[in-house]
Write a protein that holds these residues in place. Structure first.
Motif, mmCIF file in Angstrom:
data_model
loop_
_atom_site.group_PDB
_atom_site.id
_atom_site.type_symbol
_atom_site.label_atom_id
_atom_site.label_comp_id
_atom_site.label_asym_id
_atom_site.label_seq_id
_atom_site.Cartn_x
_atom_site.Cartn_y
_atom_site.Cartn_z
ATOM 1 N N GLN A 121 1.225 5.416 8.809
ATOM 2 C CA GLN A 121 -0.003 6.005 8.295
ATOM 3 C C GLN A 121 0.254 7.473 7.955
ATOM 4 N N LYS A 122 -0.749 8.113 7.427
ATOM 5 C CA LYS A 122 -0.609 9.489 6.947
ATOM 6 C C LYS A 122 -0.041 10.426 8.019
ATOM 7 N N ILE A 123 -0.453 10.246 9.251
ATOM 8 C CA ILE A 123 -0.054 11.165 10.314
ATOM 9 C C ILE A 123 1.409 11.024 10.727
ATOM 10 N N ASN A 124 2.044 9.873 10.450
ATOM 11 C CA ASN A 124 3.405 9.669 10.966
ATOM 12 C C ASN A 124 4.473 9.313 9.933
ATOM 13 N N TYR A 125 4.112 9.117 8.663
ATOM 14 C CA TYR A 125 5.111 8.623 7.712
ATOM 15 C C TYR A 125 6.275 9.593 7.493
ATOM 16 N N LYS A 126 6.041 10.891 7.671
ATOM 17 C CA LYS A 126 7.136 11.851 7.486
ATOM 18 C C LYS A 126 8.139 11.791 8.642
ATOM 19 N N GLU A 127 7.779 11.091 9.712
ATOM 20 C CA GLU A 127 8.679 10.918 10.859
ATOM 21 C C GLU A 127 9.562 9.669 10.730
ATOM 22 N N ASP A 158 -12.011 6.436 6.331
ATOM 23 C CA ASP A 158 -10.942 6.816 7.256
ATOM 24 C C ASP A 158 -9.668 6.030 6.946
ATOM 25 N N TYR A 159 -9.825 4.724 6.730
ATOM 26 C CA TYR A 159 -8.669 3.886 6.410
ATOM 27 C C TYR A 159 -8.038 4.316 5.081
ATOM 28 N N LYS A 160 -8.868 4.631 4.112
ATOM 29 C CA LYS A 160 -8.363 5.076 2.810
ATOM 30 C C LYS A 160 -7.530 6.340 2.956
ATOM 31 N N ASP A 161 -7.947 7.245 3.840
ATOM 32 C CA ASP A 161 -7.223 8.490 4.073
ATOM 33 C C ASP A 161 -5.903 8.244 4.813
ATOM 34 N N ARG A 162 -5.880 7.283 5.709
ATOM 35 C CA ARG A 162 -4.681 6.994 6.514
ATOM 36 C C ARG A 162 -3.623 6.180 5.754
ATOM 37 N N ASN A 163 -4.059 5.301 4.875
ATOM 38 C CA ASN A 163 -3.186 4.290 4.279
ATOM 39 C C ASN A 163 -2.331 4.824 3.123
ATOM 40 N N VAL A 164 -1.227 5.479 3.463
ATOM 41 C CA VAL A 164 -0.334 6.039 2.444
ATOM 42 C C VAL A 164 0.379 4.952 1.644
ATOM 43 N N ALA A 165 0.317 3.703 2.107
ATOM 44 C CA ALA A 165 0.940 2.598 1.355
ATOM 45 C C ALA A 165 0.130 2.233 0.119
ATOM 46 N N SER A 166 -1.096 2.701 0.042
ATOM 47 C CA SER A 166 -1.920 2.433 -1.131
ATOM 48 C C SER A 166 -1.459 3.296 -2.308
ATOM 49 N N HIS A 169 -3.271 6.566 -2.888
ATOM 50 C CA HIS A 169 -3.228 7.667 -1.928
ATOM 51 C C HIS A 169 -2.475 8.852 -2.532
ATOM 52 N N PRO A 170 -2.962 10.091 -2.356
ATOM 53 C CA PRO A 170 -2.298 11.257 -2.963
ATOM 54 C C PRO A 170 -0.865 11.496 -2.469
ATOM 55 N N GLU A 171 -0.504 10.959 -1.285
ATOM 56 C CA GLU A 171 0.852 11.153 -0.760
ATOM 57 C C GLU A 171 1.724 9.895 -0.901
ATOM 58 N N HIS A 172 1.247 8.944 -1.702
ATOM 59 C CA HIS A 172 1.947 7.665 -1.844
ATOM 60 C C HIS A 172 3.383 7.827 -2.374
ATOM 61 N N ALA A 173 3.559 8.636 -3.394
ATOM 62 C CA ALA A 173 4.892 8.800 -3.998
ATOM 63 C C ALA A 173 5.889 9.374 -2.992
ATOM 64 N N GLU A 174 5.455 10.366 -2.217
ATOM 65 C CA GLU A 174 6.336 10.949 -1.202
ATOM 66 C C GLU A 174 6.673 9.910 -0.128
ATOM 67 N N PHE A 175 5.663 9.134 0.263
ATOM 68 C CA PHE A 175 5.876 8.072 1.249
ATOM 69 C C PHE A 175 6.914 7.059 0.765
ATOM 70 N N ILE A 176 6.789 6.625 -0.491
ATOM 71 C CA ILE A 176 7.719 5.627 -1.042
ATOM 72 C C ILE A 176 9.142 6.179 -1.051
ATOM 73 N N SER A 177 9.302 7.431 -1.407
ATOM 74 C CA SER A 177 10.624 8.053 -1.427
ATOM 75 C C SER A 177 11.253 8.053 -0.034
ATOM 76 N N ILE A 178 10.463 8.416 0.976
ATOM 77 C CA ILE A 178 10.944 8.433 2.356
ATOM 78 C C ILE A 178 11.251 7.016 2.831
ATOM 79 N N LEU A 179 10.380 6.069 2.502
ATOM 80 C CA LEU A 179 10.560 4.674 2.917
ATOM 81 C C LEU A 179 11.845 4.082 2.342
ATOM 82 N N LYS A 180 12.073 4.290 1.060
ATOM 83 C CA LYS A 180 13.273 3.752 0.407
ATOM 84 C C LYS A 180 14.545 4.312 1.038
#
Length: 200
Positions: A121-127, A158-166, A169-180
């Motif tokens: 989720q938003k709070i932990n994806y950078k970890e 609240d779920y919309k704000d947490r769910n970076v997999a969507s 979500h404004p941080e989705h691209a950064e999340f995908i880069s980290i995930l890959k």
């Protein structure tokens, strides 16, 4: 229908610990036991507002599930103390880390599969990178990264704000880069709950 899987829940603290004094007392009890006793069986059950109740009895045979643990999965959901104690409240980082280190040491001896989970989720994806490194250090069989699913736990906003997999979500691209990068970094990283389609 037979039961072959048990999923206990907790916050990282051991449900039962045996002190040196208690171990000595257990040995004394076994010395007084009948010859048919093969050990002590300790049971734990809830006692309502009184917490947990412990039952101790002599065991004359081994029951189902007492012979082997095949799979232990621990939902950690963080790679730092601050994040863990927020998302897994009231869990304590020192307790979960002590438990994970213990499981890591016993894994090969007892032959169970050891998996740590990160519900993203938003709070932990950078970890995520640090979580994968924690898995390497603990020598787990799998680091499981899973998408946050709303089972009615969160309000819609609240779920919309947490769910970076969507994708919205404004941080989705950064999340995908980290995930890959994390997925490609180690062969024991596993994606579940819809995440595989996000990196295909």
């Amino acid at each position: 229908m037979t039961q072959n899987e048990i999923t206990p829940f907790g916050t990282g603290q051991p449900i039962l610990t045996l002190t040196d004094a208690a171990a000595k007392q257990a040995h004394k009890l076994m010395e007084k036991a009948e010859s048919t006793a093969i050990g002590l069986r300790v049971g734990i059950k809830t006692a309502g507002c009184s917490g947990l109740q412990y039952q101790v009895e002599f065991a004359s045979e081994q029951k189902q599930f007492e012979d082997k643990i095949e799979d232990i999965r621990v939902s950690v959901d963080a790679a730092t103390k601050d994040t863990y104690e927020l998302v897994r409240f009231p869990g304590q980082w020192s307790d979960i880390m002590e438990s994970l280190e213990y499981l890591s040491k016993r894994r090969k001896e007892l032959g169970f599969r050891f998996v740590i989970n990160l519900c993203i989720q938003k709070i932990n994806y950078k970890e995520i990178p640090r979580f994968v490194e924690m898995g390497r250090r603990l020598d787990v069989d799998r680091v499981n990264l899973q998408q946050l699913i709303n089972w009615g736990t969160y309000a819609k906003a609240d779920y919309k704000d947490r769910n970076v997999a969507s994708p919205d979500h404004p941080e989705h691209a950064e999340f995908i880069s980290i995930l890959k990068a994390a997925y490609r970094s180690w062969g024991r990283v596993q994606l579940s709950s819809g995440l595989p389609r996000l990196i295909s």
